[in-house]
Design a protein around this motif. Structure first.
Motif, short mmCIF file in Angstrom:
data_model
loop_
_atom_site.label_atom_id
_atom_site.label_comp_id
_atom_site.label_asym_id
_atom_site.label_seq_id
_atom_site.Cartn_x
_atom_site.Cartn_y
_atom_site.Cartn_z
N TRP A 185 0.82 -1.20 0.00
CA TRP A 185 0.00 0.00 0.00
C TRP A 185 0.86 1.25 0.00
O TRP A 185 0.51 2.25 -0.62
CB TRP A 185 -0.96 0.00 1.19
CG TRP A 185 -2.07 -0.99 1.04
CD1 TRP A 185 -2.27 -2.13 1.76
CD2 TRP A 185 -3.14 -0.94 0.08
NE1 TRP A 185 -3.38 -2.80 1.31
CE2 TRP A 185 -3.94 -2.09 0.29
CE3 TRP A 185 -3.50 -0.05 -0.92
CZ2 TRP A 185 -5.08 -2.36 -0.47
CZ3 TRP A 185 -4.64 -0.31 -1.68
CH2 TRP A 185 -5.41 -1.44 -1.46
N ILE A 214 -11.66 -0.71 -5.39
CA ILE A 214 -10.59 -0.42 -4.44
C ILE A 214 -10.92 0.77 -3.53
O ILE A 214 -10.27 0.99 -2.52
CB ILE A 214 -9.27 -0.17 -5.21
CG1 ILE A 214 -8.05 -0.38 -4.29
CG2 ILE A 214 -9.25 1.21 -5.84
CD1 ILE A 214 -6.74 -0.35 -5.02
N GLN A 216 -13.20 0.86 -1.57
CA GLN A 216 -13.59 0.29 -0.29
C GLN A 216 -12.38 0.09 0.64
O GLN A 216 -12.56 -0.16 1.84
CB GLN A 216 -14.32 -1.03 -0.51
CG GLN A 216 -15.61 -0.86 -1.31
CD GLN A 216 -16.32 -2.17 -1.57
OE1 GLN A 216 -16.62 -2.91 -0.65
NE2 GLN A 216 -16.58 -2.48 -2.83
N ARG A 217 -11.19 0.17 0.07
CA ARG A 217 -9.95 0.08 0.87
C ARG A 217 -9.30 1.45 1.01
O ARG A 217 -8.08 1.56 1.20
CB ARG A 217 -8.96 -0.89 0.20
CG ARG A 217 -9.47 -2.32 0.04
CD ARG A 217 -9.55 -3.05 1.37
NE ARG A 217 -8.28 -3.08 2.09
CZ ARG A 217 -7.38 -4.06 1.96
NH1 ARG A 217 -7.60 -5.06 1.12
NH2 ARG A 217 -6.27 -4.04 2.68
N ARG A 219 -8.94 3.60 3.23
CA ARG A 219 -8.14 3.89 4.42
C ARG A 219 -6.69 3.43 4.27
O ARG A 219 -5.81 3.92 4.98
CB ARG A 219 -8.76 3.20 5.64
CG ARG A 219 -10.11 3.76 6.06
CD ARG A 219 -10.65 3.02 7.26
NE ARG A 219 -11.96 3.51 7.66
CZ ARG A 219 -12.68 2.99 8.65
NH1 ARG A 219 -12.19 1.96 9.34
NH2 ARG A 219 -13.86 3.48 8.94
N ASP A 220 -6.46 2.50 3.34
CA ASP A 220 -5.12 1.97 3.16
C ASP A 220 -4.22 2.88 2.32
O ASP A 220 -3.00 2.70 2.32
CB ASP A 220 -5.17 0.58 2.51
CG ASP A 220 -5.78 -0.46 3.42
OD1 ASP A 220 -5.42 -0.49 4.61
OD2 ASP A 220 -6.63 -1.25 2.95
N TYR A 221 -4.82 3.82 1.59
CA TYR A 221 -3.97 4.65 0.72
C TYR A 221 -4.33 6.14 0.72
O TYR A 221 -3.45 6.98 0.62
CB TYR A 221 -3.96 4.11 -0.72
CG TYR A 221 -5.31 4.00 -1.38
CD1 TYR A 221 -5.84 5.06 -2.13
CD2 TYR A 221 -6.06 2.84 -1.28
CE1 TYR A 221 -7.07 4.96 -2.74
CE2 TYR A 221 -7.30 2.73 -1.90
CZ TYR A 221 -7.80 3.80 -2.62
OH TYR A 221 -9.02 3.70 -3.23
#
Length: 263
Positions: A185, A214, A216-217, A219-221
């Motif tokens: 990430w 993506i 939905q992810r 918070r990771d990036y």
């Protein structure tokens, strides 16, 4: 009061549709979905769209013979398909709006799929109430884009094809590229940082919206990106294409001032 309309989202793997409440952007009932025919040639895809349209037309919420909004994964200019990366090449140079209007026996307005998602997000989702320019970027198999200025779409922006460091942006920074290259990430965020800084320099939008699975992810990036422009994840997720297709056909109807029966 705006009458609900049907939106249908043609994708490379699936075709889905629903009846959209244009006041709220919500679907009235569950969406319908069928697999995209293989090969995805004009005739079978048109039949799949007609199947969904016929089933949805039974809704008591709809006016008779109301127009239908459709998305397509390619450049659409005045109803003509100018690219079809994830569809059969038989679509190239076809007037998809005329083809579907003839098959369904009612007015059909077709818009690029990323553009439809952008319209939905700017009017009902993460960009609702934001004045000025909003740029939505979808990170998936490639990179899609939708540029909306004061609620009006600038169509077919195709900003995933911008060249950065000698490569098309989507070759390095799409969600699939992250998986293909096994990027962490942190590494992926550095590529997105380069891409969004370039977009910010070129267009200076008021807001970036990030869509695609993506998102939905996010918070990771997203927290790792350092931009002047606020950047937020999309809200409508899988419904965005359906909602945007219906919104677009309603907008076109209002612009031309013709009836549902003669759009």
């Amino acid at each position: 009061m705006t009458t609900p309309l049907i939106g249908i989202d043609i994708g490379g793997t699936g075709i889905k549709g629903g009846v959209v409440d244009l006041a709220s952007g919500a679907l009235l009932g569950k969406p319908l979905c069928v697999a995209t025919p293989r090969p995805a040639t004009t005739g079978p895809v048109a039949e799949a769209v007609a199947l969904i349209a016929d089933k949805l037309s039974a809704s008591s919420e709809l006016a008779a013979n109301s127009p239908i909004g459709v998305t397509f994964p390619g450049i659409i200019k005045q109803g003509i398909v100018l690219s079809a990366a994830n569809m059969d090449k038989s679509w190239l140079n076809q007037n998809i709006s005329a083809l579907l209007t003839n098959r369904l026996g009612r007015a059909v307005e077709v818009v690029n799929d990323a553009d439809a998602a952008g319209l939905a997000e700017t009017h009902y989702g993460a960009g609702a109430g934001v004045s000025g320019s909003v740029l939505m970027i979808t990170l998936g198999t490639g990179i899609g884009s939708a540029f909306v200025v004061d609620g009006q779409l600038v169509p077919n922006s195709e900003l995933g094809h911008l060249e950065i460091d000698g490569f098309k942006a989507e070759a390095r920074a799409s969600a699939v590229a992250r998986e293909r290259h096994g990027l962490s990430w942190d590494k992926y965020s550095s590529l997105l940082q380069r891409y969004f800084l370039h977009l910010e320099h070129l267009l200076s939008p008021e807001l970036f919206i990030v869509g695609g699975g993506i998102s939905q992810r996010a918070r990771d990036y997203l927290p790792k990106l350092q931009l002047r422009t606020p950047i937020v994840p999309a809200l409508l997720l899988n419904d965005a294409g359906i909602v945007g297709a219906a919104f677009n056909v309603n907008q076109q109807k209002g612009r031309t001032g013709v009836s549902d029966h003669h759009l």
